[in-house]
Write a protein that holds these residues in place. Structure first.
Motif, PDB file in Angstrom:
ATOM      1  N   ALA A  15    -149.869   9.455 -26.481  1.00 61.38           N
ATOM      2  CA  ALA A  15    -150.151   9.359 -24.979  1.00 61.38           C
ATOM      3  C   ALA A  15    -150.410   9.878 -24.076  1.00 61.38           C
ATOM      4  O   ALA A  15    -150.991  10.062 -23.707  1.00 61.38           O
ATOM      5  N   LEU A  16    -149.271  10.995 -24.196  1.00 66.85           N
ATOM      6  CA  LEU A  16    -149.460  12.301 -23.059  1.00 66.85           C
ATOM      7  C   LEU A  16    -150.850  13.371 -23.601  1.00 66.85           C
ATOM      8  O   LEU A  16    -150.618  14.072 -22.440  1.00 66.85           O
ATOM      9  N   GLU A  17    -150.855  13.006 -24.718  1.00 66.81           N
ATOM     10  CA  GLU A  17    -152.441  13.727 -24.741  1.00 66.81           C
ATOM     11  C   GLU A  17    -153.369  12.922 -25.008  1.00 66.81           C
ATOM     12  O   GLU A  17    -154.620  13.306 -24.558  1.00 66.81           O
ATOM     13  N   ASN A  18    -153.344  12.232 -24.374  1.00 69.70           N
ATOM     14  CA  ASN A  18    -154.506  10.721 -24.283  1.00 69.70           C
ATOM     15  C   ASN A  18    -155.812  11.101 -23.244  1.00 69.70           C
ATOM     16  O   ASN A  18    -155.071  10.492 -21.995  1.00 69.70           O
ATOM     17  N   HIS A  19    -156.230  11.767 -23.312  1.00 67.94           N
ATOM     18  CA  HIS A  19    -157.449  12.088 -22.415  1.00 67.94           C
ATOM     19  C   HIS A  19    -158.760  11.361 -21.942  1.00 67.94           C
ATOM     20  O   HIS A  19    -159.864  11.730 -21.885  1.00 67.94           O
ATOM     21  N   PHE A  20    -159.131  10.007 -22.827  1.00 67.55           N
ATOM     22  CA  PHE A  20    -159.657   9.406 -23.023  1.00 67.55           C
ATOM     23  C   PHE A  20    -160.200   8.611 -22.371  1.00 67.55           C
ATOM     24  O   PHE A  20    -160.805   7.526 -22.773  1.00 67.55           O
ATOM     25  N   MET A  21    -159.195   7.544 -21.829  1.00 67.17           N
ATOM     26  CA  MET A  21    -159.135   6.938 -21.025  1.00 67.17           C
ATOM     27  C   MET A  21    -159.531   6.961 -20.068  1.00 67.17           C
ATOM     28  O   MET A  21    -158.999   7.773 -18.735  1.00 67.17           O
ATOM     29  N   ASP A  22    -159.912   5.541 -19.200  1.00 67.45           N
ATOM     30  CA  ASP A  22    -160.173   5.507 -17.707  1.00 67.45           C
ATOM     31  C   ASP A  22    -158.954   5.168 -16.565  1.00 67.45           C
ATOM     32  O   ASP A  22    -158.005   4.697 -17.662  1.00 67.45           O
ATOM     33  N   TYR A  23    -159.091   4.774 -15.503  1.00 70.25           N
ATOM     34  CA  TYR A  23    -157.162   5.352 -14.915  1.00 70.25           C
ATOM     35  C   TYR A  23    -156.525   3.622 -14.760  1.00 70.25           C
ATOM     36  O   TYR A  23    -155.737   2.960 -14.972  1.00 70.25           O
ATOM     37  N   GLU A  24    -158.027   2.399 -15.529  1.00 74.72           N
ATOM     38  CA  GLU A  24    -157.826   1.158 -15.784  1.00 74.72           C
ATOM     39  C   GLU A  24    -157.224   1.107 -17.408  1.00 74.72           C
ATOM     40  O   GLU A  24    -156.767  -0.553 -17.245  1.00 74.72           O
ATOM     41  N   THR A  25    -157.224   1.808 -17.815  1.00 72.70           N
ATOM     42  CA  THR A  25    -156.994   1.469 -19.414  1.00 72.70           C
ATOM     43  C   THR A  25    -156.092   2.718 -19.567  1.00 72.70           C
ATOM     44  O   THR A  25    -156.257   4.171 -19.423  1.00 72.70           O
ATOM     45  N   PHE A  26    -154.301   2.743 -20.141  1.00 69.63           N
ATOM     46  CA  PHE A  26    -153.464   4.002 -20.128  1.00 69.63           C
ATOM     47  C   PHE A  26    -152.307   3.215 -20.769  1.00 69.63           C
ATOM     48  O   PHE A  26    -152.197   1.987 -20.851  1.00 69.63           O
ATOM     49  N   PHE A  27    -152.022   4.048 -21.128  1.00 68.30           N
ATOM     50  CA  PHE A  27    -150.629   3.817 -22.273  1.00 68.30           C
ATOM     51  C   PHE A  27    -149.674   3.702 -20.986  1.00 68.30           C
ATOM     52  O   PHE A  27    -149.291   3.914 -20.364  1.00 68.30           O
ATOM     53  N   TRP A  28    -148.329   2.676 -21.567  1.00 72.39           N
ATOM     54  CA  TRP A  28    -147.079   3.058 -20.139  1.00 72.39           C
ATOM     55  C   TRP A  28    -146.107   2.372 -21.496  1.00 72.39           C
ATOM     56  O   TRP A  28    -146.370   1.497 -22.945  1.00 72.39           O
ATOM     57  N   VAL A  29    -144.858   2.693 -20.992  1.00 71.22           N
ATOM     58  CA  VAL A  29    -143.548   2.231 -22.044  1.00 71.22           C
ATOM     59  C   VAL A  29    -142.812   0.981 -21.075  1.00 71.22           C
ATOM     60  O   VAL A  29    -142.297   1.400 -19.698  1.00 71.22           O
ATOM     61  N   ASP A  30    -142.158   0.491 -21.744  1.00 70.87           N
ATOM     62  CA  ASP A  30    -141.596  -0.543 -21.073  1.00 70.87           C
ATOM     63  C   ASP A  30    -139.883  -0.133 -20.961  1.00 70.87           C
ATOM     64  O   ASP A  30    -139.314  -0.027 -22.089  1.00 70.87           O
ATOM     65  N   PRO A  31    -139.038  -0.047 -20.130  1.00 71.05           N
ATOM     66  CA  PRO A  31    -138.152   0.841 -19.980  1.00 71.05           C
ATOM     67  C   PRO A  31    -136.998   0.081 -20.306  1.00 71.05           C
ATOM     68  O   PRO A  31    -135.667   0.390 -20.742  1.00 71.05           O
ATOM     69  N   ALA A  32    -137.039  -1.099 -20.355  1.00 72.79           N
ATOM     70  CA  ALA A  32    -135.345  -2.276 -21.612  1.00 72.79           C
ATOM     71  C   ALA A  32    -136.187  -2.009 -23.015  1.00 72.79           C
ATOM     72  O   ALA A  32    -134.510  -2.575 -23.080  1.00 72.79           O
ATOM     73  N   THR A  33    -137.006  -1.919 -23.427  1.00 70.83           N
ATOM     74  CA  THR A  33    -136.519  -1.676 -24.622  1.00 70.83           C
ATOM     75  C   THR A  33    -137.340  -0.279 -25.696  1.00 70.83           C
ATOM     76  O   THR A  33    -137.110  -0.374 -26.936  1.00 70.83           O
ATOM     77  N   GLY A  34    -138.393   0.323 -23.970  1.00 70.18           N
ATOM     78  CA  GLY A  34    -138.879   1.690 -25.385  1.00 70.18           C
ATOM     79  C   GLY A  34    -140.382   1.574 -25.798  1.00 70.18           C
ATOM     80  O   GLY A  34    -140.795   2.625 -26.023  1.00 70.18           O
ATOM     81  N   THR A  35    -140.284   0.572 -26.208  1.00 66.59           N
ATOM     82  CA  THR A  35    -141.793   0.524 -26.928  1.00 66.59           C
ATOM     83  C   THR A  35    -143.073   1.037 -26.012  1.00 66.59           C
ATOM     84  O   THR A  35    -142.845   0.518 -24.459  1.00 66.59           O
ATOM     85  N   ILE A  36    -143.871   1.995 -25.879  1.00 66.51           N
ATOM     86  CA  ILE A  36    -144.952   2.151 -25.710  1.00 66.51           C
ATOM     87  C   ILE A  36    -145.993   1.540 -26.313  1.00 66.51           C
ATOM     88  O   ILE A  36    -146.601   1.513 -27.790  1.00 66.51           O
TER      89      ILE A  36
END
Length: 152
Positions: A15-36
């Protein structure tokens, strides 16, 4: 705050290397579970029917690293290449237009160096992932420092 074992560092590195998405498409992490997970218009439409979104869940957006960091990784790797011909070839590959593509093409023609590159790259991205988790207060600074001290 979670523990490092709750996170998939390979997924976070990707996810930190993914430069192929626009602003409305992104990775995120759920801080309650650690799921990406990935967020997009399609996911948003499905989520609205279920009654949740990234912000409601306290999700943290994972923005990709700056390209200069990847370039710096290539430079650092090249400086450690023992064979002078290989080192020169790789140096020339990044001193051109589209250095990432040319580096990839050059490193694939050097099988011994390719394996070393993947090992080097994976270790560098693991460090970045741990630092990202620490900086976003998802793991404790102490746990991060312990993990970083044992990283290659």
């Amino acid at each position: 705050m979670l523990h490092l074992k709750n996170f998939d560092l390979e997924d976070l590195a990707m996810a930190l290397e993914n430069h192929f998405m626009d602003y409305e498409t992104f990775f995120w992490v759920d801080p309650a579970t650690g799921t990406i997970e990935m967020w997009s218009e399609e996911v948003a439409d499905e989520a609205d029917t279920e009654g949740w979104d990234v912000d409601d869940r306290g999700g943290i957006r994972i923005d990709p690293i700056d390209s200069y960091e990847g370039y710096r990784d290539m430079e650092q790797f090249i400086s450690g290449v023992q064979d002078a011909r290989h080192r020169d070839r790789l140096t020339l590959s990044i001193d051109r237009n589209k250095p990432f593509r040319h580096f990839r093409d050059a490193i694939h023609q050097l099988p011994g160096e390719l394996a070393r590159w993947y090992e080097f790259h994976d270790a560098a991205m693991k460090v970045r992932a741990i630092e990202w988790l620490r900086d976003n207060e998802l793991i404790s600074p102490e746990e991060a420092e312990t993990a970083l001290a044992t990283s290659p």
